[in-house]
Design a protein around this motif. Structure first.
Motif, PDB file in Angstrom:
ATOM      1  N   PHE A  17       0.882  -1.303  -0.109  1.00 18.26           N
ATOM      2  CA  PHE A  17       0.034  -0.037  -0.034  1.00 18.26           C
ATOM      3  C   PHE A  17       0.841   1.072  -0.053  1.00 18.26           C
ATOM      4  O   PHE A  17       2.102   1.165   0.495  1.00 18.26           O
ATOM      5  N   SER A  18       0.249   2.368  -0.636  1.00 15.61           N
ATOM      6  CA  SER A  18       1.034   3.677  -0.468  1.00 15.61           C
ATOM      7  C   SER A  18       0.548   4.389   0.811  1.00 15.61           C
ATOM      8  O   SER A  18       1.365   4.932   1.546  1.00 15.61           O
ATOM      9  N   LYS A  19      -0.619   4.460   1.164  1.00 19.13           N
ATOM     10  CA  LYS A  19      -1.195   5.160   2.287  1.00 19.13           C
ATOM     11  C   LYS A  19      -1.438   3.900   3.411  1.00 19.13           C
ATOM     12  O   LYS A  19      -2.228   3.002   3.281  1.00 19.13           O
ATOM     13  N   ASN A  20      -0.893   4.307   4.722  1.00 20.30           N
ATOM     14  CA  ASN A  20      -0.907   3.344   5.713  1.00 20.30           C
ATOM     15  C   ASN A  20      -2.538   3.247   6.401  1.00 20.30           C
ATOM     16  O   ASN A  20      -2.457   4.142   7.318  1.00 20.30           O
ATOM     17  N   LEU A  21      -3.528   2.692   5.918  1.00 18.96           N
ATOM     18  CA  LEU A  21      -4.827   2.833   6.414  1.00 18.96           C
ATOM     19  C   LEU A  21      -4.865   2.125   7.944  1.00 18.96           C
ATOM     20  O   LEU A  21      -5.777   2.370   8.982  1.00 18.96           O
ATOM     21  N   LEU A  22      -3.768   1.152   8.015  1.00 19.52           N
ATOM     22  CA  LEU A  22      -3.838   0.532   9.111  1.00 19.52           C
ATOM     23  C   LEU A  22      -3.432   1.607  10.520  1.00 19.52           C
ATOM     24  O   LEU A  22      -3.865   1.453  11.783  1.00 19.52           O
ATOM     25  N   GLN A  23      -2.331   2.495  10.059  1.00 19.27           N
ATOM     26  CA  GLN A  23      -1.838   3.337  11.142  1.00 19.27           C
ATOM     27  C   GLN A  23      -3.310   4.264  11.224  1.00 19.27           C
ATOM     28  O   GLN A  23      -3.200   4.703  12.491  1.00 19.27           O
TER      29      GLN A  23
END
Length: 381
Positions: free
Chosen positions: A75-81
């Motif tokens: 992924f490019s954007k860390n949605l988990l964070q």
């Protein structure tokens, strides 16, 4: 990318699949006519298809285990964070819904990854996120995933068993198995399932369909999403998803969710009417980076990118004879090992998971280790 290291173990790493399942830029599949002719040449009239091997012309240079893992670490954007850092339980739940949508990636029609062999593993790190997968069963095919993020204090435990069924003009694969996302700092566990994968022959297309339910017992929040395929004449990329987020105790709807999992998904606040973009595929998939080898000596012989390296090299170089011979070597060796276990009365046991299977709940995979160690293969940040 090809690397050599531990006892001449070679690994082949290719670019991740895109949100629409586009194959890596360094590989272009032969046209469908060429692939069908190859399939016909490999089937003799009256032959036994029990052990028939799909020609490499129909394979992308990846194992299904790798594709499964990519949905967690590419992924490019860390949605988990984002899930972990949201201010309140409702914002965290909405972020989890967006992250769940981000794991949806559609394979290309007419090509498929390799079927993982029993005991095959895939171990990759991205920043503080360490991901480990193992093929814990071959018949039926069951894959297990365990991921931990030391910095964010997040844990993922997934179990995946595809069950395909043929319906004349299409194949639908129900993906059984539990998926858990644990935000340990907040004491919250999110349970979810996967949509079905649909392969339609006329017109040819691949899409995700069916219902996904996400629930968090600690907060009492739930979501229902429905993945909807476009009409028969629908254009490529029309991958709709719609649903709602609601309070389980009162069944009160808090947000309506609607959009396209291949582009933009919005959530509408029922009280205020305000719409917010909760998921943007372009942000997540704009600059996916190919994993690299950081520690050659640390790569296991069971690593996916090592097990299938010779096959992948043949496919990438379009040396189909080499690819076919290498694939036969891998598959024949697995059949030999299986016969040896039967003759000795041995049962194969996974190295990294304990598994159970019940008729009611299906397969359940529990990681043996509390935390996944850093991997010898890493995704550049």
């Amino acid at each position: 990318m090809v690397s050599e290291g531990n006892d001449n173990i070679q690994v082949v790493l290719t670019k991740p699949l895109s949100v629409d399942g586009d194959v890596a830029a360094d590989y272009k599949a032969p046209n469908l006519v060429q692939r069908m002719l190859s399939l016909i040449r490999n089937i003799r009239p009256g032959s036994d298809l029990t052990n028939f091997q799909l020609p490499p012309l129909f394979n992308i240079p990846k194992s299904q285990l790798q594709c499964f893992g990519e949905s967690a670490y590419c992924f490019s954007k860390n949605l988990l964070q984002q899930c972990n850092n949201a201010e309140n339980s409702l914002d965290r739940f909405t972020s989890v819904v967006a992250w769940s949508i981000s794991t949806t990636r559609s394979p290309s029609f007419g090509v498929a990854p390799y079927n993982p062999i029993l005991g095959e593993t895939h171990h990759v790190s991205r920043g503080s996120l360490n991901v480990l997968l193992e093929q814990v069963s071959h018949h039926p095919p069951v894959s297990a995933l365990h991921a931990t993020d030391e910095k964010e204090n997040i844990e993922l435990i997934w179990c995946q068993q595809p069950v395909p069924k043929f319906y004349g003009t299409r194949v639908e694969a129900e993906v059984l198995g539990k998926r858990q996302l644990k935000l340990l700092n907040h004491g919250e566990t999110y349970m979810m399932n996967s949509p079905k994968l649909m392969i339609r022959f006329l017109p040819p297309r691949v899409d995700w369909i069916g219902k996904v339910k996400i629930s968090c017992q600690e907060t009492g929040l739930e979501a229902e999403l429905c993945y909807i395929t476009s009409s028969l004449l629908g254009r490529r990329g029309e991958h709709r998803v719609k649903g709602k987020i609601y309070q389980s105790s009162s069944m009160k709807t808090l947000y309506e969710v609607e959009g396209y999992w291949s582009s933009i998904v919005k959530a509408k606040d029922i009280n205020s009417g305000k719409e917010t973009i909760i998921y943007d595929a372009k942000e997540v998939f704009s600059e996916l980076k190919t994993p690299i080898v950081k520690d050659l000596q640390g790569i296991w012989p069971t690593e996916s990118t090592a097990v299938w390296s010779e096959v992948s090299k043949g496919i990438l170089s379009k040396n189909w004879t080499k690819a076919r011979e290498a694939k036969s070597t891998v598959e024949d060796n697995q059949r030999k090992l299986a016969k040896e276990r039967v003759s000795k009365g041995e049962t194969w046991v996974p190295n990294h998971f304990t598994v159970s299977d019940s008729k009611e709940d299906g397969w359940d995979c529990s990681p043996i280790q509390e935390r996944v160690p850093p991997a010898p293969i890493v995704v550049p940040l």
